[in-house]
Scaffold this motif. Structure first.
Motif, PDB file in Angstrom:
ATOM      1  N   LEU A 134       0.712  -1.294   0.020  1.00  0.00           N
ATOM      2  CA  LEU A 134       0.113   0.117  -0.063  1.00  0.00           C
ATOM      3  C   LEU A 134       0.869   1.248   0.045  1.00  0.00           C
ATOM      4  O   LEU A 134       0.796   2.281  -0.715  1.00  0.00           O
ATOM      5  CB  LEU A 134      -0.918   0.021   1.266  1.00  0.00           C
ATOM      6  N   VAL A 135       1.920   1.295   0.954  1.00  0.00           N
ATOM      7  CA  VAL A 135       2.649   2.674   1.120  1.00  0.00           C
ATOM      8  C   VAL A 135       3.564   2.765  -0.084  1.00  0.00           C
ATOM      9  O   VAL A 135       3.759   3.639  -0.906  1.00  0.00           O
ATOM     10  CB  VAL A 135       3.513   2.337   2.452  1.00  0.00           C
ATOM     11  N   ARG A 136       4.234   1.555  -0.714  1.00  0.00           N
ATOM     12  CA  ARG A 136       5.164   1.699  -1.948  1.00  0.00           C
ATOM     13  C   ARG A 136       4.178   2.214  -3.158  1.00  0.00           C
ATOM     14  O   ARG A 136       4.717   3.001  -3.981  1.00  0.00           O
ATOM     15  CB  ARG A 136       5.854   0.600  -1.926  1.00  0.00           C
ATOM     16  N   GLY A 137       3.282   1.395  -3.346  1.00  0.00           N
ATOM     17  CA  GLY A 137       2.268   1.794  -4.626  1.00  0.00           C
ATOM     18  C   GLY A 137       2.055   3.206  -4.345  1.00  0.00           C
ATOM     19  O   GLY A 137       1.812   4.048  -5.360  1.00  0.00           O
ATOM     20  N   ALA A 138       1.386   3.813  -3.203  1.00  0.00           N
ATOM     21  CA  ALA A 138       0.964   5.189  -3.008  1.00  0.00           C
ATOM     22  C   ALA A 138       2.112   6.232  -3.440  1.00  0.00           C
ATOM     23  O   ALA A 138       1.797   7.116  -4.284  1.00  0.00           O
ATOM     24  CB  ALA A 138       0.254   4.922  -1.600  1.00  0.00           C
ATOM     25  N   LEU A 139       3.159   5.702  -2.817  1.00  0.00           N
ATOM     26  CA  LEU A 139       4.518   6.769  -3.090  1.00  0.00           C
ATOM     27  C   LEU A 139       4.735   6.657  -4.507  1.00  0.00           C
ATOM     28  O   LEU A 139       5.190   7.825  -5.051  1.00  0.00           O
ATOM     29  CB  LEU A 139       5.643   6.419  -2.267  1.00  0.00           C
ATOM     30  N   LEU A 140       4.699   5.832  -5.345  1.00  0.00           N
ATOM     31  CA  LEU A 140       4.989   5.697  -6.585  1.00  0.00           C
ATOM     32  C   LEU A 140       3.832   6.004  -7.685  1.00  0.00           C
ATOM     33  O   LEU A 140       4.065   5.870  -8.855  1.00  0.00           O
ATOM     34  CB  LEU A 140       5.693   4.457  -6.794  1.00  0.00           C
ATOM     35  N   HIS A 141       2.690   6.312  -7.157  1.00  0.00           N
ATOM     36  CA  HIS A 141       1.427   6.288  -7.971  1.00  0.00           C
ATOM     37  C   HIS A 141       1.651   7.468  -9.284  1.00  0.00           C
ATOM     38  O   HIS A 141       1.022   7.265 -10.197  1.00  0.00           O
ATOM     39  CB  HIS A 141       0.255   6.311  -7.422  1.00  0.00           C
ATOM     40  N   ASP A 142       2.311   8.580  -8.791  1.00  0.00           N
ATOM     41  CA  ASP A 142       2.632   9.607  -9.828  1.00  0.00           C
ATOM     42  C   ASP A 142       3.879   9.658 -10.132  1.00  0.00           C
ATOM     43  O   ASP A 142       4.520  10.954 -10.409  1.00  0.00           O
ATOM     44  CB  ASP A 142       1.983  10.885  -9.052  1.00  0.00           C
ATOM     45  N   TYR A 143       4.662   8.560 -10.327  1.00  0.00           N
ATOM     46  CA  TYR A 143       6.337   8.649 -10.627  1.00  0.00           C
ATOM     47  C   TYR A 143       6.372   9.052 -12.156  1.00  0.00           C
ATOM     48  O   TYR A 143       7.105   8.089 -12.797  1.00  0.00           O
ATOM     49  CB  TYR A 143       6.634   7.364  -9.977  1.00  0.00           C
ATOM     50  N   PHE A 144       5.661   9.992 -12.752  1.00  0.00           N
ATOM     51  CA  PHE A 144       5.986  10.308 -14.213  1.00  0.00           C
ATOM     52  C   PHE A 144       7.102  10.937 -14.519  1.00  0.00           C
ATOM     53  O   PHE A 144       7.581  10.941 -15.363  1.00  0.00           O
ATOM     54  CB  PHE A 144       4.735  10.582 -14.697  1.00  0.00           C
ATOM     55  N   LEU A 145       7.828  11.700 -13.590  1.00  0.00           N
ATOM     56  CA  LEU A 145       8.854  12.394 -13.490  1.00  0.00           C
ATOM     57  C   LEU A 145       9.113  13.486 -14.620  1.00  0.00           C
ATOM     58  O   LEU A 145       9.964  13.748 -15.335  1.00  0.00           O
ATOM     59  CB  LEU A 145      10.120  11.528 -13.567  1.00  0.00           C
ATOM     60  N   TYR A 146       7.980  13.950 -15.069  1.00  0.00           N
ATOM     61  CA  TYR A 146       8.070  15.404 -15.959  1.00  0.00           C
ATOM     62  C   TYR A 146       7.060  16.281 -15.600  1.00  0.00           C
ATOM     63  O   TYR A 146       6.070  16.153 -14.716  1.00  0.00           O
ATOM     64  CB  TYR A 146       7.779  15.053 -17.388  1.00  0.00           C
ATOM     65  N   ASP A 147       7.230  17.604 -15.974  1.00  0.00           N
ATOM     66  CA  ASP A 147       6.282  18.649 -15.560  1.00  0.00           C
ATOM     67  C   ASP A 147       5.075  18.698 -16.718  1.00  0.00           C
ATOM     68  O   ASP A 147       5.435  19.047 -17.847  1.00  0.00           O
ATOM     69  CB  ASP A 147       6.879  20.050 -15.645  1.00  0.00           C
TER      70      ASP A 147
END
Length: 189
Positions: free
Chosen positions: A96-109
């Motif tokens: 849960l924690v790891r998926g939540a932290l990475l859910h918006d890991y798109f890394l661009y503006d």
């Protein structure tokens, strides 16, 4: 340490010291102890993600006008754990924690006028999954959380309980961030 909650951590530690000295525990003190507990959970399962170069990059990427992607991701992880605890849901806390932290890991503006960002709402979950898969080893649940957090905008529904929690927490955080912007704008006028 997790930046947005630093003040609460200091307050919580003071209350915990009072508890250790045998002072009476008030309702507010219990709530602040929960804050500390959730922060400990986030750090236990996500400290490597939080310290990663990609998450540090997120601090420079504006998200819902009043926040950056890093703060939003930590907020979603925090709220996801809080919801799971509040409703006493049987979940895998780590996933849960790891998926939540990475859910918006798109890394661009996505605010940049680049044509590839025009359909950000529909495509960023897949980009986040691709980036997260390069930087971290992901379970099936974590992958599902990342790629399906935009439901119903992305048509496939979340499969796991953890995915559904993050999907809801993401929407709630986004609403709060957008409402905060609206009220800040009105206050300036």
């Amino acid at each position: 340490m997790i930046q947005p909650y630093k003040r609460e951590m200091i307050i919580t530690r003071n209350y915990i010291n009072d508890i250790d000295k045998g002072r009476v525990i008030t309702m507010a003190q219990r709530q602040l102890t929960k804050v500390s507990n959730i922060q400990d959970i986030l750090m236990k399962h996500g400290s490597d993600i939080i310290a990663s170069e990609g998450m540090q990059t997120e601090k420079n990427l504006v998200h819902h006008r009043t926040t950056n992607v890093y703060m939003h991701s930590v907020g979603v992880a925090y709220l996801s754990v809080l919801l799971a605890q509040k409703f006493r849901l049987d979940i895998n806390e780590r996933e849960l924690v790891r998926g939540a932290l990475l859910h918006d890991y798109f890394l661009y503006d996505w605010h940049d006028p680049d044509p590839s960002h025009r359909l950000h709402g529909f495509s960023h979950a897949k980009t986040a999954l691709r980036n997260a898969s390069k930087d971290f080893e992901l379970s099936e649940v974590e992958k599902d959380i990342i790629v399906k957090h935009m439901f119903p905008l992305n048509v496939k529904a979340p499969k796991y309980r953890e995915s559904k929690i993050v999907c809801v927490a993401d929407k709630l955080c986004a609403i709060c961030e957008m409402m905060s912007y609206k009220y800040m704008k009105q206050a300036k006028e």
